[in-house]
Design a protein around this motif. Sequence first.
Motif: not given
Length: 229
Positions: A39, A45-46
């Motif tokens: 992140e 975005h993870p």
Amino acid sequence: MKFTLKSYHRNVPDEELLNDVIAVSKMTGRNTVTMAEYEQHGKYHPSTLHRRFHSWFKVLEKTGLEKSRSDINIPEKELFKNIEDIWVQLGRQPKYDEVKKPFSKYSAGTYDKRFGSWLKALDKFVEYINEEDDDSNEENTENNQLNNNPEKPTRRKTKRNISDRLRFTILMRDGFTCQSCGASPTKERGVELHVDHILPWSKGGETEEKNLQTKCKQCNLGKGNAFNK
Ligand SMILES: [Zn+2]
């Protein structure tokens, strides 16, 4: 160029997502990447990766990086609860080299990996403790029904259960010392502290700071509901 919503990244090929995780592992110099690290350093975005590959574990599997399942899956809340447990056992702020068995369920390295350092983990922990409980004002019908006198209904402001946060706040306030006999784990190893209602909840006492106190196990067990001691 077509306009796309940046946050979704539906069109990024699997390979590019995975390569970006590998890039982060090269950047940190470690053979694995946590979601928190991704992140911070990753391009996407993870949750995009999580969604695409169904779990962070699978992401690591596909990249060929080391899968430390245990570390990845420990929720932050559980890590904070563990800090609280160490703190309560010691009666003071735990030091880095105390973050191990028998005090701690997790290694200091686990905290390093997740938060950057032990001190950063402690910072986050304090932040977490100071947050308000989300459910503190929630109505609890079960609690309300405990009153069996229909003539005089008592509305309870609070739940009987003392949250981890509130418990820790009271222990800190009382200096991790039994308010009856002065016992403390800082003086004697193995002293077990409880947080207890001064006016019992069953007698109308609320679960709020002014009605809570720290007691050692011995004093707490001797007390029961006799609140005028
Ligand atoms: Zn005591």
